[in-house]
Design a protein around this motif. Structure first.
Motif, PDB file in Angstrom:
ATOM      1  N   ILE A  34       0.688  -1.266   0.000  1.00 42.21           N
ATOM      2  CA  ILE A  34      -0.085  -0.104  -0.014  1.00 42.21           C
ATOM      3  C   ILE A  34       0.841   1.180   0.063  1.00 42.21           C
ATOM      4  O   ILE A  34       0.625   2.315  -0.952  1.00 42.21           O
ATOM      5  N   PHE A  35       2.003   1.404   0.940  1.00 42.78           N
ATOM      6  CA  PHE A  35       2.769   2.348   1.070  1.00 42.78           C
ATOM      7  C   PHE A  35       3.589   2.690  -0.323  1.00 42.78           C
ATOM      8  O   PHE A  35       3.987   3.901  -0.181  1.00 42.78           O
ATOM      9  N   THR A  36       3.963   1.551  -0.911  1.00 40.26           N
ATOM     10  CA  THR A  36       4.633   1.870  -2.197  1.00 40.26           C
ATOM     11  C   THR A  36       4.130   2.084  -3.472  1.00 40.26           C
ATOM     12  O   THR A  36       4.675   1.998  -4.494  1.00 40.26           O
ATOM     13  N   SER A  37       2.617   2.114  -3.455  1.00 43.92           N
ATOM     14  CA  SER A  37       1.798   2.196  -4.363  1.00 43.92           C
ATOM     15  C   SER A  37       0.868   3.338  -4.254  1.00 43.92           C
ATOM     16  O   SER A  37       0.033   3.402  -3.510  1.00 43.92           O
ATOM     17  N   PRO A  38       1.117   4.376  -5.364  1.00 48.71           N
ATOM     18  CA  PRO A  38       0.390   5.680  -4.870  1.00 48.71           C
ATOM     19  C   PRO A  38      -1.039   5.469  -5.208  1.00 48.71           C
ATOM     20  O   PRO A  38      -1.998   6.065  -4.601  1.00 48.71           O
ATOM     21  N   GLU A  39      -1.389   4.433  -6.221  1.00 52.29           N
ATOM     22  CA  GLU A  39      -2.868   4.076  -6.450  1.00 52.29           C
ATOM     23  C   GLU A  39      -3.484   3.473  -5.089  1.00 52.29           C
ATOM     24  O   GLU A  39      -4.744   3.878  -5.021  1.00 52.29           O
ATOM     25  N   LEU A  40      -2.828   2.636  -4.706  1.00 53.21           N
ATOM     26  CA  LEU A  40      -3.396   1.864  -3.474  1.00 53.21           C
ATOM     27  C   LEU A  40      -3.505   2.726  -2.269  1.00 53.21           C
ATOM     28  O   LEU A  40      -4.450   2.876  -1.352  1.00 53.21           O
ATOM     29  N   LEU A  41      -2.589   3.735  -2.201  1.00 55.36           N
ATOM     30  CA  LEU A  41      -2.528   4.717  -1.128  1.00 55.36           C
ATOM     31  C   LEU A  41      -3.714   5.553  -1.173  1.00 55.36           C
ATOM     32  O   LEU A  41      -4.303   5.940  -0.442  1.00 55.36           O
ATOM     33  N   LYS A  42      -4.102   6.329  -2.389  1.00 55.41           N
ATOM     34  CA  LYS A  42      -5.109   6.910  -2.835  1.00 55.41           C
ATOM     35  C   LYS A  42      -6.278   6.219  -2.429  1.00 55.41           C
ATOM     36  O   LYS A  42      -7.623   6.857  -1.835  1.00 55.41           O
ATOM     37  N   GLY A  43      -6.584   5.041  -2.730  1.00 53.92           N
ATOM     38  CA  GLY A  43      -7.666   4.233  -2.480  1.00 53.92           C
ATOM     39  C   GLY A  43      -7.915   3.876  -1.119  1.00 53.92           C
ATOM     40  O   GLY A  43      -9.065   3.923  -0.646  1.00 53.92           O
ATOM     41  N   LEU A  44      -6.807   3.825  -0.349  1.00 53.46           N
ATOM     42  CA  LEU A  44      -6.966   3.519   1.349  1.00 53.46           C
ATOM     43  C   LEU A  44      -7.378   5.144   1.825  1.00 53.46           C
ATOM     44  O   LEU A  44      -8.313   5.183   2.848  1.00 53.46           O
ATOM     45  N   GLN A  45      -6.904   6.149   1.407  1.00 51.05           N
ATOM     46  CA  GLN A  45      -7.459   7.384   1.835  1.00 51.05           C
ATOM     47  C   GLN A  45      -8.863   7.503   1.414  1.00 51.05           C
ATOM     48  O   GLN A  45      -9.524   8.185   2.267  1.00 51.05           O
ATOM     49  N   ALA A  46      -9.404   7.286   0.238  1.00 52.32           N
ATOM     50  CA  ALA A  46     -10.568   7.382   0.003  1.00 52.32           C
ATOM     51  C   ALA A  46     -11.472   6.601   1.070  1.00 52.32           C
ATOM     52  O   ALA A  46     -12.620   7.082   1.322  1.00 52.32           O
ATOM     53  N   PHE A  47     -11.103   5.415   1.173  1.00 54.66           N
ATOM     54  CA  PHE A  47     -12.014   4.407   2.172  1.00 54.66           C
ATOM     55  C   PHE A  47     -12.116   5.257   3.470  1.00 54.66           C
ATOM     56  O   PHE A  47     -13.356   5.188   4.106  1.00 54.66           O
ATOM     57  N   PHE A  48     -11.187   5.811   4.155  1.00 50.13           N
ATOM     58  CA  PHE A  48     -11.115   6.338   5.354  1.00 50.13           C
ATOM     59  C   PHE A  48     -12.099   7.865   5.313  1.00 50.13           C
ATOM     60  O   PHE A  48     -12.919   8.095   6.120  1.00 50.13           O
ATOM     61  N   SER A  49     -11.884   8.668   3.934  1.00 55.63           N
ATOM     62  CA  SER A  49     -12.803   9.732   3.859  1.00 55.63           C
ATOM     63  C   SER A  49     -14.233   9.101   3.859  1.00 55.63           C
ATOM     64  O   SER A  49     -15.179  10.052   4.363  1.00 55.63           O
ATOM     65  N   PHE A  50     -14.293   8.022   3.260  1.00 60.77           N
ATOM     66  CA  PHE A  50     -15.865   7.485   3.192  1.00 60.77           C
ATOM     67  C   PHE A  50     -16.259   7.111   4.476  1.00 60.77           C
ATOM     68  O   PHE A  50     -17.568   7.780   4.880  1.00 60.77           O
ATOM     69  N   ILE A  51     -15.519   6.806   5.505  1.00 58.64           N
ATOM     70  CA  ILE A  51     -16.195   6.824   6.854  1.00 58.64           C
ATOM     71  C   ILE A  51     -16.270   7.833   7.465  1.00 58.64           C
ATOM     72  O   ILE A  51     -17.501   8.103   8.057  1.00 58.64           O
ATOM     73  N   GLY A  52     -15.355   8.996   7.283  1.00 60.21           N
ATOM     74  CA  GLY A  52     -15.773  10.211   8.126  1.00 60.21           C
ATOM     75  C   GLY A  52     -16.660  11.025   7.608  1.00 60.21           C
ATOM     76  O   GLY A  52     -17.444  11.748   7.815  1.00 60.21           O
ATOM     77  N   ASN A  53     -16.653  11.256   6.113  1.00 61.28           N
ATOM     78  CA  ASN A  53     -17.432  12.274   5.317  1.00 61.28           C
ATOM     79  C   ASN A  53     -18.470  11.457   4.526  1.00 61.28           C
ATOM     80  O   ASN A  53     -19.241  12.441   3.898  1.00 61.28           O
ATOM     81  N   GLY A  54     -18.944  10.338   4.391  1.00 61.74           N
ATOM     82  CA  GLY A  54     -19.556   9.695   3.279  1.00 61.74           C
ATOM     83  C   GLY A  54     -18.744   9.606   1.954  1.00 61.74           C
ATOM     84  O   GLY A  54     -17.620  10.042   1.624  1.00 61.74           O
ATOM     85  N   VAL A  55     -19.517   8.759   1.143  1.00 60.92           N
ATOM     86  CA  VAL A  55     -18.795   8.337  -0.396  1.00 60.92           C
ATOM     87  C   VAL A  55     -18.953   9.677  -1.115  1.00 60.92           C
ATOM     88  O   VAL A  55     -20.082  10.284  -1.260  1.00 60.92           O
ATOM     89  N   ASP A  56     -17.874   9.842  -2.016  1.00 57.36           N
ATOM     90  CA  ASP A  56     -17.759  10.829  -3.046  1.00 57.36           C
ATOM     91  C   ASP A  56     -17.360  10.274  -4.325  1.00 57.36           C
ATOM     92  O   ASP A  56     -16.522   9.261  -4.280  1.00 57.36           O
ATOM     93  N   ILE A  57     -17.527  11.194  -5.166  1.00 56.56           N
ATOM     94  CA  ILE A  57     -17.454  10.436  -6.577  1.00 56.56           C
ATOM     95  C   ILE A  57     -15.943  10.475  -6.912  1.00 56.56           C
ATOM     96  O   ILE A  57     -15.377   9.333  -7.449  1.00 56.56           O
ATOM     97  N   GLN A  58     -14.938  11.378  -6.562  1.00 52.88           N
ATOM     98  CA  GLN A  58     -13.800  11.206  -6.967  1.00 52.88           C
ATOM     99  C   GLN A  58     -13.011  10.074  -6.173  1.00 52.88           C
ATOM    100  O   GLN A  58     -12.188   9.385  -6.672  1.00 52.88           O
ATOM    101  N   GLY A  59     -13.454   9.899  -4.840  1.00 51.26           N
ATOM    102  CA  GLY A  59     -12.734   8.810  -3.935  1.00 51.26           C
ATOM    103  C   GLY A  59     -13.364   7.460  -4.790  1.00 51.26           C
ATOM    104  O   GLY A  59     -12.486   6.569  -4.545  1.00 51.26           O
ATOM    105  N   ILE A  60     -14.456   7.355  -5.408  1.00 52.03           N
ATOM    106  CA  ILE A  60     -14.747   6.145  -5.988  1.00 52.03           C
ATOM    107  C   ILE A  60     -13.891   5.701  -7.234  1.00 52.03           C
ATOM    108  O   ILE A  60     -13.316   4.623  -7.441  1.00 52.03           O
TER     109      ILE A  60
END
Length: 254
Positions: A31-57
């Motif tokens: 995860i930490f060596t893949s920009p795509e996986l890291l952004k995906g993980l960030q998106a998941f935590f954002s979903f928990i905190g703020n709800g689902v958003d299109i860019q995160g999808i």
């Protein structure tokens, strides 16, 4: 906030040290060596905190592009003959104009779809473009092209409950790992927001069952029959009417 979520929400150049990388499991190191996986993980935590958003999808979709679970999903889809044919053709569909579709008869798929798009003021082709290089990228493009058509035909419109319904519907039909992650993030957000999960799970249950009894949406060439009545599309694809449409409100407001 957890240590992991704190790390991924900060400047990675400052946070990820050689010592940290050495302490990670192989899965976390990936995860930490893949920009795509890291952004995906960030998106998941954002979903928990703020709800689902299109860019995160879209970020999560990119994160899954090269994962084994995505390859397994594509294998499953291609085991369905009519979907395998779509993959073989790499069918894209002709371009269309929403302003022209809205002129079609009011009972048509084209009119219903255009009305939904205009109601939420979505611009044409708002989704990030995908270069088709393989089956995974073709699937990604085709789903981005037709996602809102799925909303229209399934009956899970562009609403709060409809977003949940179509996520489950696509997961049930396509075994899409993205759907599982979106659902998990959304449920955790609902727990955080003290919402009524009983109604939420009724939507989930119904959408899954409706999707499993319907014929494959991914195999359809929607763009070649915009004028076909929406009711006819639903009858041909065995789409049952949606029952649960109630919003899942905070418990204090219920």
């Amino acid at each position: 906030m957890s240590t992991l979520s704190s790390i991924i929400d900060t400047d990675m150049n400052l946070s990820v040290t050689p010592e940290l990388l050495k302490s990670l499991t192989p899965e976390l190191l990936q995860i930490f060596t893949s920009p795509e996986l890291l952004k995906g993980l960030q998106a998941f935590f954002s979903f928990i905190g703020n709800g689902v958003d299109i860019q995160g999808i879209f970020d999560l979709e990119d994160a899954f592009a090269n994962q084994e679970v995505r390859a397994a999903q594509i294998t499953y889809l291609k085991s369905i003959p009519e979907i395998a044919q779509i993959f073989e053709e790499r069918y894209i569909g002709p371009t269309y104009n929403v302003e022209e579709l809205i002129k079609l008869p009011e009972d048509s798929l084209g009119y219903a779809y255009a009305s939904n798009i205009k109601a939420v003021n979505y611009p044409a082709g708002f989704y990030p473009k995908v270069e088709v290089l393989d089956d995974v990228s073709y699937y990604s493009l085709r789903m981005r092209q037709t996602h809102d058509i799925w909303h229209t035909v399934s009956g899970y419109g562009l609403t709060l409950f409809g977003g949940v319904g179509i996520t489950v519907f696509q997961y049930a039909q396509n075994r899409d790992p993205l759907g599982a992650i979106l659902l998990a993030g959304d449920i955790l957000n609902n727990i955080k927001m003290h919402r009524d999960l009983d109604t939420y799970m009724l939507i989930v249950h119904e959408a899954y069952n409706v999707a499993r009894q319907a014929k494959p949406f991914l195999a359809q060439k929607w763009e070649e029959a915009w004028e076909k009545p929406l009711a006819e599309w639903r009858a041909e694809l065995n789409v049952a009417p949606v029952t649960y449409r109630e919003p899942y409100l905070p418990l204090a407001a219920a």
